[in-house]
Design a protein around this motif. Sequence first.
Motif, PDB file in Angstrom:
ATOM      1  N   LYS A 275      17.493  42.449  -4.929  1.00  0.00           N
ATOM      2  CA  LYS A 275      17.093  43.258  -6.078  1.00  0.00           C
ATOM      3  C   LYS A 275      17.551  42.605  -7.376  1.00  0.00           C
ATOM      4  O   LYS A 275      18.574  41.940  -7.430  1.00  0.00           O
ATOM      5  N   ALA A 276      16.739  42.761  -8.428  1.00  0.00           N
ATOM      6  CA  ALA A 276      17.114  42.350  -9.780  1.00  0.00           C
ATOM      7  C   ALA A 276      17.044  43.592 -10.650  1.00  0.00           C
ATOM      8  O   ALA A 276      15.958  44.146 -10.840  1.00  0.00           O
ATOM      9  N   ASP A 277      18.203  44.039 -11.142  1.00  0.00           N
ATOM     10  CA  ASP A 277      18.272  45.282 -11.920  1.00  0.00           C
ATOM     11  C   ASP A 277      17.615  46.430 -11.156  1.00  0.00           C
ATOM     12  O   ASP A 277      16.861  47.235 -11.725  1.00  0.00           O
ATOM     13  N   GLY A 278      17.860  46.475  -9.862  1.00  0.00           N
ATOM     14  CA  GLY A 278      17.322  47.565  -9.058  1.00  0.00           C
ATOM     15  C   GLY A 278      15.890  47.378  -8.623  1.00  0.00           C
ATOM     16  O   GLY A 278      15.350  48.236  -7.918  1.00  0.00           O
ATOM     17  N   GLN A 279      15.243  46.295  -9.032  1.00  0.00           N
ATOM     18  CA  GLN A 279      13.854  46.049  -8.658  1.00  0.00           C
ATOM     19  C   GLN A 279      13.766  44.904  -7.659  1.00  0.00           C
ATOM     20  O   GLN A 279      14.616  44.022  -7.622  1.00  0.00           O
ATOM     21  N   GLU A 280      12.698  44.937  -6.870  1.00  0.00           N
ATOM     22  CA  GLU A 280      12.553  43.943  -5.817  1.00  0.00           C
ATOM     23  C   GLU A 280      12.316  42.544  -6.374  1.00  0.00           C
ATOM     24  O   GLU A 280      11.602  42.367  -7.363  1.00  0.00           O
ATOM     25  N   VAL A 281      12.905  41.552  -5.727  1.00  0.00           N
ATOM     26  CA  VAL A 281      12.729  40.149  -6.111  1.00  0.00           C
ATOM     27  C   VAL A 281      11.684  39.511  -5.195  1.00  0.00           C
ATOM     28  O   VAL A 281      11.738  39.658  -3.973  1.00  0.00           O
ATOM     29  N   TYR A 282      10.747  38.815  -5.804  1.00  0.00           N
ATOM     30  CA  TYR A 282       9.688  38.128  -5.061  1.00  0.00           C
ATOM     31  C   TYR A 282       9.967  36.628  -5.074  1.00  0.00           C
ATOM     32  O   TYR A 282      10.004  36.004  -6.125  1.00  0.00           O
ATOM     33  N   GLU A 283      10.177  36.093  -3.879  1.00  0.00           N
ATOM     34  CA  GLU A 283      10.504  34.679  -3.764  1.00  0.00           C
ATOM     35  C   GLU A 283       9.234  33.835  -3.697  1.00  0.00           C
ATOM     36  O   GLU A 283       8.242  34.224  -3.085  1.00  0.00           O
ATOM     37  N   ILE A 284       9.286  32.673  -4.341  1.00  0.00           N
ATOM     38  CA  ILE A 284       8.165  31.732  -4.356  1.00  0.00           C
ATOM     39  C   ILE A 284       8.679  30.373  -3.914  1.00  0.00           C
ATOM     40  O   ILE A 284       9.629  29.837  -4.499  1.00  0.00           O
ATOM     41  N   SER A 285       8.058  29.821  -2.887  1.00  0.00           N
ATOM     42  CA  SER A 285       8.363  28.461  -2.455  1.00  0.00           C
ATOM     43  C   SER A 285       7.227  27.542  -2.885  1.00  0.00           C
ATOM     44  O   SER A 285       6.058  27.830  -2.625  1.00  0.00           O
ATOM     45  N   ILE A 286       7.583  26.458  -3.540  1.00  0.00           N
ATOM     46  CA  ILE A 286       6.615  25.465  -4.016  1.00  0.00           C
ATOM     47  C   ILE A 286       6.877  24.146  -3.300  1.00  0.00           C
ATOM     48  O   ILE A 286       8.013  23.662  -3.279  1.00  0.00           O
ATOM     49  N   THR A 287       5.850  23.544  -2.713  1.00  0.00           N
ATOM     50  CA  THR A 287       5.998  22.273  -2.024  1.00  0.00           C
ATOM     51  C   THR A 287       5.140  21.194  -2.678  1.00  0.00           C
ATOM     52  O   THR A 287       4.018  21.469  -3.111  1.00  0.00           O
ATOM     53  N   HIS A 288       5.694  19.987  -2.780  1.00  0.00           N
ATOM     54  CA  HIS A 288       4.896  18.850  -3.276  1.00  0.00           C
ATOM     55  C   HIS A 288       5.488  17.553  -2.734  1.00  0.00           C
ATOM     56  O   HIS A 288       6.597  17.516  -2.200  1.00  0.00           O
ATOM     57  N   LEU A 289       4.725  16.459  -2.899  1.00  0.00           N
ATOM     58  CA  LEU A 289       5.085  15.178  -2.299  1.00  0.00           C
ATOM     59  C   LEU A 289       5.836  14.249  -3.244  1.00  0.00           C
ATOM     60  O   LEU A 289       6.478  13.294  -2.803  1.00  0.00           O
ATOM     61  N   ALA A 290       5.745  14.491  -4.537  1.00  0.00           N
ATOM     62  CA  ALA A 290       6.226  13.522  -5.520  1.00  0.00           C
ATOM     63  C   ALA A 290       7.744  13.546  -5.660  1.00  0.00           C
ATOM     64  O   ALA A 290       8.421  14.499  -5.248  1.00  0.00           O
ATOM     65  N   SER A 291       8.269  12.488  -6.283  1.00  0.00           N
ATOM     66  CA  SER A 291       9.705  12.414  -6.548  1.00  0.00           C
ATOM     67  C   SER A 291      10.063  13.351  -7.697  1.00  0.00           C
ATOM     68  O   SER A 291       9.201  13.831  -8.432  1.00  0.00           O
ATOM     69  N   GLU A 292      11.353  13.576  -7.862  1.00  0.00           N
ATOM     70  CA  GLU A 292      11.805  14.500  -8.902  1.00  0.00           C
ATOM     71  C   GLU A 292      11.699  13.911 -10.304  1.00  0.00           C
ATOM     72  O   GLU A 292      11.891  14.628 -11.291  1.00  0.00           O
ATOM     73  N   SER A 293      11.376  12.623 -10.409  1.00  0.00           N
ATOM     74  CA  SER A 293      11.168  12.015 -11.725  1.00  0.00           C
ATOM     75  C   SER A 293       9.706  12.095 -12.174  1.00  0.00           C
ATOM     76  O   SER A 293       9.396  11.761 -13.313  1.00  0.00           O
ATOM     77  N   ASP A 294       8.835  12.548 -11.280  1.00  0.00           N
ATOM     78  CA  ASP A 294       7.394  12.557 -11.561  1.00  0.00           C
ATOM     79  C   ASP A 294       7.006  13.793 -12.384  1.00  0.00           C
ATOM     80  O   ASP A 294       7.627  14.849 -12.261  1.00  0.00           O
ATOM     81  N   PRO A 295       5.965  13.672 -13.225  1.00  0.00           N
ATOM     82  CA  PRO A 295       5.492  14.834 -13.988  1.00  0.00           C
ATOM     83  C   PRO A 295       5.071  16.013 -13.115  1.00  0.00           C
ATOM     84  O   PRO A 295       5.121  17.158 -13.577  1.00  0.00           O
ATOM     85  N   ILE A 296       4.637  15.754 -11.866  1.00  0.00           N
ATOM     86  CA  ILE A 296       4.311  16.865 -10.966  1.00  0.00           C
ATOM     87  C   ILE A 296       5.526  17.772 -10.821  1.00  0.00           C
ATOM     88  O   ILE A 296       5.418  19.002 -10.949  1.00  0.00           O
ATOM     89  N   HIS A 297       6.682  17.168 -10.569  1.00  0.00           N
ATOM     90  CA  HIS A 297       7.911  17.958 -10.399  1.00  0.00           C
ATOM     91  C   HIS A 297       8.326  18.606 -11.722  1.00  0.00           C
ATOM     92  O   HIS A 297       8.765  19.772 -11.733  1.00  0.00           O
TER      93      HIS A 297
END
Length: 345
Positions: A30-52
Motif C-alpha cells: 500500500k502507498a498511503d493506504g492505496q494499492e500499489v501496482y507493480e510494473i516490470s519492464i524488460t529490454h535487451l540493451a545495456s544501461e548506457s543505451d538511450p533505450i534504458h
Amino acid sequence: MKKKTNLVLVLCLCVALIAGLAGCGSGGSKADGQEVYEISITHLASESDPIHQGWLLLKDTLEEKSDGRFKVTIYPNKQISNSDNENAEKVQQGICQVSSVPTSSLASLGSIKEYQIFDYPYLFESNEELYTVLDSDLAKTWSAKLNDATGVTAFGGYNLGWCKIGSNKKVINSPADLKGQKIRTMSSDLQMAIINSLGANATVVNYGELFTACQQGTVDGMMTSTGLFLSDRFYEVQKYLACTDALGLLHVPIVNTAWYESLPEDLKAVFDESMGIYLDGVRQYEEDYEAAALDKLKENGMQVREYTAEEIQSFKDATASVYTAKANVAGQDTIDAVKEILGKK
C-alpha cells in the motif's frame, strides 16, 4: 553438474519473477493506504543505451505522478529474454507488463503484416517521416488489430537510429564488396531480403548471441542501428562500418492489455500521460545519441565509410528489387497508403 546448476538458477529467477508479478493489481503493498501496482519492464540493451535511459524516465514519471502507487522495476541487458521476440511474448503472457520491440517482432507476434512496412529499403528518409506514419490514423488501425489478436497494446514508437552494416572483411565501397559475406539481420523477411539483394548472405542470430557470433566468426558482419554499435561495444568485434542507412530500427513500446485495463481510471490517465512524456523523451535521447555515435565509433577504431548521394544510389538500385519480390510482406495496399501519406510515388 554446471549445466544443472545453471538450470536451477534460471528456474529460480523465473519463479521469483512470476511470484513478484502475481501481486500486481491485487492484494499488493500500500502507498498511503492505496494499492500499489507493480510494473516490470524488460529490454535487451545495456544501461548506457538511450533505450534504458528512456525507461528510467518512464519509471521516474510514473512513480512521481502516481504518488508512489506505481512501483517500476527495469530488467535491462538481456536479464529476462535473449531476443526481442521473447520480450514481446513475455509482455503478451503477462510475465512482464511493458517492453519495446522492433516492428518486425509485432508482425511476428500477431501476424500484423502491416508493421513490416518500416523494413522496406529507403522508403523513409528521416525521423520526421517515420513518425508521420507511426502517429497516423493508419498506424492506429494496425495497433487495434494487434490488440485484438494478441492482447498487447502499442504506444507510438521511436527510432533507435539508422541501420549501418558492419563487417570484419573489408571496407564496403559498393554492394560488390558485400558479396558472399555472412551478415546478421533480425528475423525479418525484409531485412534478410535487403542483405541478400546486396550480394551478401543474410544470417539470423538472436541479439543476445550476436557479440559472440561476431567474435567467433560465425558471421562476418551485422546490420543494426548506429547507437547499438556503440552502446553494446560491437566496435570491439567489427572493424568496418558502412553508412548504408537503408532503414531505421524502429521500436514500439508495448503493454499487456489485460494489466492496463485492470488499472483504476485515475492510474490509466497517469499511465497514458507518462507514456506521452516518455515517448517525447526517448525520441530525443535516441536522436542525440545517433548524432554523436558515429564520431565515437571512429574514436574507438572503426573505419567508417560514408557515401555521397551518387554513391548511395548503387545501394538503392540494388535493393529496389525488394519492393517487387516482397510486396506481399506488408501488402501492396499498405506500401501505396504509406507512400501517399509521405507524398511519394
